[in-house]
Every structure is written in structure tokens, then in C-alpha cells.
Design a protein around this motif. Structure first.
Motif, PDB file in Angstrom:
ATOM      1  N   PHE A   1      85.377  -9.284 -64.346  1.00 41.74           N
ATOM      2  CA  PHE A   1      84.567  -9.519 -63.474  1.00 41.74           C
ATOM      3  C   PHE A   1      84.437 -11.177 -62.260  1.00 41.74           C
ATOM      4  O   PHE A   1      84.867 -12.042 -63.268  1.00 41.74           O
ATOM      5  N   ALA A   2      84.829 -10.539 -61.605  1.00 44.20           N
ATOM      6  CA  ALA A   2      84.168 -11.322 -60.433  1.00 44.20           C
ATOM      7  C   ALA A   2      82.539 -11.965 -60.210  1.00 44.20           C
ATOM      8  O   ALA A   2      81.910 -11.470 -60.040  1.00 44.20           O
ATOM      9  N   VAL A   3      82.715 -12.987 -59.419  1.00 40.22           N
ATOM     10  CA  VAL A   3      81.440 -14.189 -59.527  1.00 40.22           C
ATOM     11  C   VAL A   3      81.475 -15.038 -58.543  1.00 40.22           C
ATOM     12  O   VAL A   3      82.361 -15.601 -57.923  1.00 40.22           O
ATOM     13  N   PRO A   4      80.401 -14.147 -57.465  1.00 36.49           N
ATOM     14  CA  PRO A   4      81.121 -14.535 -55.946  1.00 36.49           C
ATOM     15  C   PRO A   4      80.566 -15.699 -55.893  1.00 36.49           C
ATOM     16  O   PRO A   4      79.298 -16.331 -56.429  1.00 36.49           O
ATOM     17  N   SER A   5      80.246 -16.664 -54.610  1.00 37.77           N
ATOM     18  CA  SER A   5      80.298 -18.017 -54.164  1.00 37.77           C
ATOM     19  C   SER A   5      78.385 -17.467 -53.751  1.00 37.77           C
ATOM     20  O   SER A   5      78.279 -16.527 -53.128  1.00 37.77           O
ATOM     21  N   TRP A   6      77.631 -18.361 -54.347  1.00 41.28           N
ATOM     22  CA  TRP A   6      76.517 -18.474 -54.927  1.00 41.28           C
ATOM     23  C   TRP A   6      76.037 -17.253 -55.119  1.00 41.28           C
ATOM     24  O   TRP A   6      74.121 -17.275 -55.325  1.00 41.28           O
TER      25      TRP A   6
ATOM     26  N   ILE B   1      74.326 -17.840 -34.598  1.00 42.50           N
ATOM     27  CA  ILE B   1      74.293 -19.055 -35.626  1.00 42.50           C
ATOM     28  C   ILE B   1      74.191 -18.069 -37.174  1.00 42.50           C
ATOM     29  O   ILE B   1      73.796 -18.203 -37.257  1.00 42.50           O
ATOM     30  N   GLY B   2      72.918 -17.064 -36.745  1.00 40.38           N
ATOM     31  CA  GLY B   2      72.543 -16.477 -38.500  1.00 40.38           C
ATOM     32  C   GLY B   2      73.721 -15.658 -39.053  1.00 40.38           C
ATOM     33  O   GLY B   2      73.579 -16.000 -40.332  1.00 40.38           O
ATOM     34  N   GLY B   3      74.678 -15.171 -39.242  1.00 37.89           N
ATOM     35  CA  GLY B   3      76.128 -14.996 -39.443  1.00 37.89           C
ATOM     36  C   GLY B   3      77.071 -16.543 -39.554  1.00 37.89           C
ATOM     37  O   GLY B   3      77.999 -16.755 -40.354  1.00 37.89           O
ATOM     38  N   LEU B   4      77.040 -17.313 -38.415  1.00 34.96           N
ATOM     39  CA  LEU B   4      77.889 -18.527 -38.329  1.00 34.96           C
ATOM     40  C   LEU B   4      76.930 -19.622 -39.857  1.00 34.96           C
ATOM     41  O   LEU B   4      77.914 -20.752 -40.299  1.00 34.96           O
TER      42      LEU B   4
ATOM     43  N   PRO C   1      75.311 -19.586 -48.859  1.00 32.59           N
ATOM     44  CA  PRO C   1      76.205 -18.614 -48.449  1.00 32.59           C
ATOM     45  C   PRO C   1      76.415 -17.734 -48.840  1.00 32.59           C
ATOM     46  O   PRO C   1      75.403 -16.781 -49.722  1.00 32.59           O
ATOM     47  N   ARG C   2      77.028 -16.345 -48.073  1.00 33.49           N
ATOM     48  CA  ARG C   2      76.771 -15.207 -48.588  1.00 33.49           C
ATOM     49  C   ARG C   2      78.009 -14.639 -48.372  1.00 33.49           C
ATOM     50  O   ARG C   2      78.786 -13.799 -47.360  1.00 33.49           O
ATOM     51  N   SER C   3      78.688 -14.672 -49.498  1.00 30.06           N
ATOM     52  CA  SER C   3      79.862 -14.438 -49.584  1.00 30.06           C
ATOM     53  C   SER C   3      80.862 -12.419 -49.217  1.00 30.06           C
ATOM     54  O   SER C   3      79.358 -10.982 -49.849  1.00 30.06           O
TER      55      SER C   3
END
Length: 389
Positions: free
Chosen positions: A335-340, A48-51, A56-58
Motif C-alpha cells: 500500500f502507498a502512503v502519500p505525503s502528509w 498562490i492557493g495551489g503553489l 502538502p497536498r499530494s
């Protein structure tokens, strides 16, 4: 803590651990886990911690690509790599360092520099991936979409919905580079992509260099829709959004702000979104594109959004902060901006490095996907004495 012993043919690996909120480690639990592995089952209490994280943890990380390096390597590729059946395009994709070497700028977005030598043609093909071209410098290439020759010049944004035949030809005496943006990673992970080769060469009738394409002549009139056009396919029918109009819109917003009438999204920050003239919505079903202008000395407030973005500096200079990374940027840098991940920009542009005297940022994102699924969320961070929260 025990050592897992999994059935060799099973990809499932479960470990019984002595930790809060986990069941007691016993021989019976170990036997249960081996049964799960044999039957290809995974219990939620171990995942559950990962799912289901708190936010969000990109898989992607913030990253910067320098235009001068991309341009230099593209020039080398121009001398060494032919354009034709095989690679189809002399396109060099940005690979986010956290995505295992895949040619993906973020988990859902593809960005690449494409380079075409004088007199070269890029063969015709089509694909379900939605795409665009954005020109940060140069001119002389025409993209031919469904037989319609569309000029490409500095500052022009050229969207193209999926499954449209397209080719390119360079009618100039100089090479030309631009960036391509596509939803390749999104269609890859959802297993929905199709591709088809077209003709090896376009016809002489298509090898023309008009000032305005047929799509511009039909659709490029603000606020006016041609009544001769009936049902439309997904994606904008306008194949070129000219820089002169984008530039004027941004300049007018800042002028209105200076006159006390508002018009900007925040002090010193003008912004426009490219839209479909037939619907008013995004230009492409899976991609959003915008242009931002930050006046010299102004700084945008940090903002977090679900979904990811790629930015290119169109003009000027400044500093950008993505997550815990801060870079000084100049014309062409991407440059890239990941989620959150929080993003903010400060303009240090002036008359010596910017036609507008401001920091101009082109941005594209996967926002239409998240909005369609009602998974979009935005958070504006607050700055307090040099910190953010």
C-alpha cells in the motif's frame, strides 16, 4: 465572471474572477491578462492557493494492491512474456490511481513485482536509478551485481546503488517473485536518468550459487569495517541484509520492552532501519528502508510525514489506515502512503499467520531526499476517545 480568451499558441490560460483578494474584473484587467498569456507569464495572485498550500497536498492517493492478485497476474505474464532485450525484466509496476496511469506508486517512488521462471536469466544492464529487491516469499534466484552473485531468500533486503551492472538468474526448479523499489519517478521528474545495456548473458563463473556473496563476506560483520577498503561510491557496499538478523533485532526489542528496559519506538512497536555499514547513514542516497514489527493487539499512533512511502506486509495480518482509508491486510499486500497523509497500523497477527506472531511491515520511502533538502517534517497525531487530531 468573464470567459478567458487566450492567444491560441500560448499554453497559459488566465481567468479574471470576482472573488475576495482578487483584483476587480475590468476590461483593463482582461487586457493585462491577455498580455501575460502572450508573454508566457503567470501572476502569483492567481496561483498562490495551489503553489503554496497550508500543508502538502499530494497528487497521489492512498491505495492498496493485493499480493494474491499481483502474484496471479505475474504468473500469467511468466507464461506469456519473455525476458530479454526489450522489456529487460518481467517487472510489473504499481500505478497509483491518481497519477494518470503512470507506473508510479507515488510521485517519487517506483514499486513493482518481478517474476523469473526456472532457469531464466534477466540480462545485464545498469542505470542511474537507485534500487533494491525485497523478498516476501521463495528462494532460488541470485542477483549478480558487478560479478558478485548474491542469494535472494525470504525476508532478505538487497539494495543496489545506481550505475552498477546487474543481472539475475533463477537456479531453482520453481518460479520466484519479489518486489523491486526504485527512485525512477524522482529521477524522471528531475531529468537526471541514464541507462545502458550490458551483456546478453552472464559468464559461467558468475552463474554460481554461493551461500554468501563476496560483499557479505567483506561487510556483513556487525560493527566491523574492513581496513582494506578505501574510498567508496554512494550507496551501501553490503548487497544483502539477511532476514535472520532483522528478525532477531526486532524480537530483541520487544523482549527488552517486556522486561521493562524499553527499546521500542512505542508500546508494542519494534522498528529497525537498514543502514550503510561504512557510514551509518541510509543504504541509498534517495531511498530509506525499514522493517517494523507490531505485536498482536498493539496499534501504532497516527503519524504524518513529508514525502511518501510504500509498505509491504511481510508477515501476519492486521488493519492499516492511510488518510481516510482503512484496509485489512495480509502477507504480501502493498500500500502507498502519500505525503502528509496520517498512517497507523493495528496488529491482529497470531501464530497461525505469522512466524513471529506479530504484524511485520517492510517500508521504503523517499526520506533521504527530503532530509538532504531540509524539507522533512513529522507530526504525531493524538488519539482521543477513538478520534485523532
Amino acid at each position: 465572471m468573464s470567459t478567458p480568451v487566450a492567444t491560441p499558441e500560448s499554453p497559459v490560460r488566465l481567468r479574471a474572477i470576482d472573488a475576495p483578494d482578487q483584483p476587480d474584473v475590468t476590461p483593463a484587467l482582461e487586457d493585462l491578462y491577455r498580455g501575460f498569456e502572450r508573454e508566457l507569464l503567470v501572476p502569483l495572485w492567481t496561483e498562490i492557493g495551489g503553489l503554496m498550500p497550508a500543508h502538502p497536498r499530494s497528487r497521489a492517493v492512498p491505495h492498496l494492491w493485493r499480493w494474491e492478485n499481483l502474484r496471479r497476474l505475474a504468473e500469467q505474464a511468466g507464461d506469456l512474456v519473455p525476458v530479454g532485450r526489450g522489456g529487460e525484466r518481467r517487472a510489473i509496476a504499481l500505478a497509483n490511481p491518481a497519477l494518470g496511469g503512470r507506473p508510479f506508486a507515488t510521485p517519487t517512488l517506483w514499486a513493482a513485482i518481478q517474476y523469473l521462471m526456472p532457469g531464466e536469466d534477466a540480462p545485464e544492464h545498469r542505470h542511474t536509478q537507485h534500487a533494491f529487491r525485497f523478498v516476501v516469499e521463495g528462494e532460488g534466484v541470485w542477483t549478480v551485481v558487478g560479478g558478485d552473485a548474491v542469494p535472494m531468500r525470504r525476508g532478505d533486503f538487497l539494495p543496489q546503488a545506481g550505475w552498477n551492472w546487474h543481472a539475475h538468474h533463477n537456479a531453482a526448479g520453481e518460479p520466484m517473485a519479489w518486489i523491486d523499489g526504485l527512485d525512477i519517478p524522482f529521477q524522471y521528474v528531475t531529468e537526471t536518468q541514464f541507462f545502458e545495456f550490458g551483456r546478453d548473458e552472464i559468464s559461467d563463473a558468475e552463474r554460481i550459487t554461493p551461500e554468501r556473496s563476496r560483499s557479505e563476506r567483506l561487510w556483513g560483520h556487525p560493527g566491523l569495517r574492513p581496513l582494506s577498503v578505501g574510498e567508496l561510491t554512494p550507496g551501501t557496499p553490503l548487497l544483502s541484509y539477511k532476514w535472520e538478523f532483522t528478525d532477531r533485532a526486532l524480537a530483541d526489542q520487544l523482549a527488552l520492552e517486556a522486561e521493562g528496559f524499553g527499546g521500542t519506538v512505542e508500546p508494542g512497536h519494534a522498528a529497525v532501519r537498514y543502514t550503510n555499514p561504512a557510514t551509518g547513514g541510509d543504504v541509498l542516497p534517495t531511498l530509506r528502508a525499514e522493517m517494523h514489527r507490531v505485536a498482536r493487539g498493539a496499534e501504532t499512533a497516527p503519524v504524518r510525514e513529508t514525502g511518501s512511502s510504500v509498505y509491504q506486509v511481510f508477515d501476519g495480518s492486521g488493519t492499516v489506515t492511510v488518510g481516510d482509508r482503512t484496509w485489512t491486510v495480509t502477507r504480501g499486500d502493498l500500500f502507498a502512503v502519500p505525503s502528509w497523509q496520517p498512517f497507523s497500523a493495528r496488529s491482529e497477527a497470531g501464530s497461525t499467520d505469522s512466524d513471529s506472531g506479530a504484524l511485520d511491515l517492510f517500508r521504503f520511502s523517499d526520506a533521504p531526499v527530503f532530509e538532504a533538502l531540509q524539507l522533512n517534517r513529522t507530526q504525531h497525531d493524538i488519539r482521543i476517545e477513538g478520534t485523532t487530531r
